[in-house]
Design an enzyme around this catalytic site. Structure first.
Site, PDB file in Angstrom:
ATOM      1  N   LYS A   1       0.878  -1.170   0.000  1.00  0.00           N
ATOM      2  CA  LYS A   1       0.000   0.000   0.000  1.00  0.00           C
ATOM      3  C   LYS A   1       0.908   1.211   0.000  1.00  0.00           C
ATOM      4  CE  LYS A   1      -3.239   1.969   3.418  1.00  0.00           C
ATOM      5  NZ  LYS A   1      -2.766   3.337   3.326  1.00  0.00           N
TER       6      LYS A   1
HETATM    7  P1  FBP Z   1      -6.449   7.439   4.330  1.00  0.00           P
HETATM    8  O1  FBP Z   1      -7.073   6.936   3.061  1.00  0.00           O
HETATM    9  O2  FBP Z   1      -7.423   8.191   5.163  1.00  0.00           O
HETATM   10  O3  FBP Z   1      -5.167   8.210   4.064  1.00  0.00           O
HETATM   11  O4  FBP Z   1      -6.097   6.147   5.196  1.00  0.00           O
HETATM   12  C1  FBP Z   1      -5.097   5.263   4.814  1.00  0.00           C
HETATM   13  C2  FBP Z   1      -4.049   5.182   5.906  1.00  0.00           C
HETATM   14  O5  FBP Z   1      -2.958   4.376   5.575  1.00  0.00           O
HETATM   15  C3  FBP Z   1      -4.591   4.710   7.245  1.00  0.00           C
HETATM   16  O6  FBP Z   1      -4.545   3.321   7.387  1.00  0.00           O
HETATM   17  C4  FBP Z   1      -3.709   5.434   8.191  1.00  0.00           C
HETATM   18  O7  FBP Z   1      -4.314   5.709   9.387  1.00  0.00           O
HETATM   19  C5  FBP Z   1      -3.384   6.700   7.479  1.00  0.00           C
HETATM   20  O8  FBP Z   1      -3.534   6.466   6.116  1.00  0.00           O
HETATM   21  C6  FBP Z   1      -1.989   7.131   7.766  1.00  0.00           C
HETATM   22  O9  FBP Z   1      -1.687   8.220   6.955  1.00  0.00           O
HETATM   23  P2  FBP Z   1      -0.422   9.123   7.229  1.00  0.00           P
HETATM   24  O10 FBP Z   1       0.566   8.277   7.954  1.00  0.00           O
HETATM   25  O11 FBP Z   1       0.048   9.570   5.899  1.00  0.00           O
HETATM   26  O12 FBP Z   1      -0.928  10.239   8.041  1.00  0.00           O
END
Ligand code: FBP
Length: 275
Positions: free
Chosen positions: A177
């Protein structure tokens, strides 16, 4: 990497993982505009949409809410996570074992690796343990492959994202991801770097339907296998129209325009064929 097309979290080779670990990662601030979504059951309801192949949550949410949805939702348990209160170099506490995730019904596990962090060595060693244990339970492993740390200011640079997918392949993830690297060309290169391993796009902060679906379309056209999304879905008061759009763009390979009803079906199909 192992073939995972017959896993419940994959549908027609693609995955749409609805992530809701933000209360830990970002704090309750992410729910300010949609306070009703503080109730995890509401997000589990959203995950019953056909487009969603799994919900990704931390173990506390899984323990409390998955039992009521086990017939309608596939479960991905995130095995590590850090709060936004942590001010140090990027790192993530391992807060659930593969064994416990399997016990509470996980169909897959997720793990963050911050390549480039001063804690990379420890995180990769932790990943080794969970990856090998997941193999014993037959659970696919999704790596949140997020290079960041002291030396990495821009974590969406094309060369950073292609490194992120390659790193995930070489360390044994089944799905990486990653953040969208800004262009279709860069995403295509990141997917090539992943070999046969699946790459899904990370959702990011909430944008318009047009902008979001166009980026998803670009990911699919680049060889991506779907997305792992949180805020762009559940921060919408009614996520159903966007999920319907994702169904069209990801599984039917329509254009974002067609999914939004902005162009004729024929145009969309032509565009999709031309790529
Ligand atoms: P989003 O689609 O809201 O960005 O969520 C995906 C994700 O990977 C979540 O699992 C995680 O909480 C968040 O993004 C972390 O994003 P970042 O570390 O960039 O703030």
């Amino acid at each position: 990497m192992l073939p995972i097309d017959d896993s419940p979290i994959v549908r027609d080779g693609k995955s749409v993982i609805l992530a809701m670990d933000h209360g830990l990662e970002h704090g309750p601030v992410d729910f300010e505009d949609v306070p009703e979504k503080l109730d995890p059951a509401q997000v589990f309801e959203t995950a019953t949409h056909d487009t969603v192949t799994a919900i990704a949550v931390q173990k506390g949410i899984a323990e409390g809410y998955y039992p009521s949805y086990e017939n309608d939702v596939n479960l991905l348990v995130k095995l590590n996570g850090t709060s936004n209160l942590w001010m140090g170099e990027p790192d993530s506490a391992v807060n659930c074992s593969v064994e416990y995730a399997a016990e509470i019904g996980a169909d897959a596990v997720g793990f963050t690796v911050y390549g480039g962090s001063n804690h990379e060595i420890e995180m990769v060693e932790e990943f080794r343990e969970i990856q090998e244990e997941a193999r014993e339970y037959g659970l696919p492993v999704v790596m949140w492959s997020y290079p960041r740390g002291q030396g990495l200011k821009n974590d969406t640079k094309p060369s950073t994202i292609s490194y992120a997918t390659r790193l995930a392949l070489e360390l044994g993830a089944d799905i990486a991801k990653v953040k969208y690297p800004g262009s279709r060309e860069a995403m295509a290169h990141a997917c090539r770097c992943a070999g046969d391993m699946k790459v899904v796009m990370s959702g990011g902060s909430k944008t318009s339907d047009e902008e979001f679906l166009s980026t998803v379309e670009s990911t699919i056209r680049s060889g991506g296998s779907g997305l792992a999304v949180g805020r762009n879905v559940w921060q919408r008061e009614d996520p159903t129209p966007l999920l319907d759009g994702l169904e069209s763009v990801i599984y039917e390979e329509q254009t974002a325009g067609a999914a939004l009803g902005n162009e004729s079906e024929a145009d969309a199909t032509d565009a999709a064929i031309e790529g």
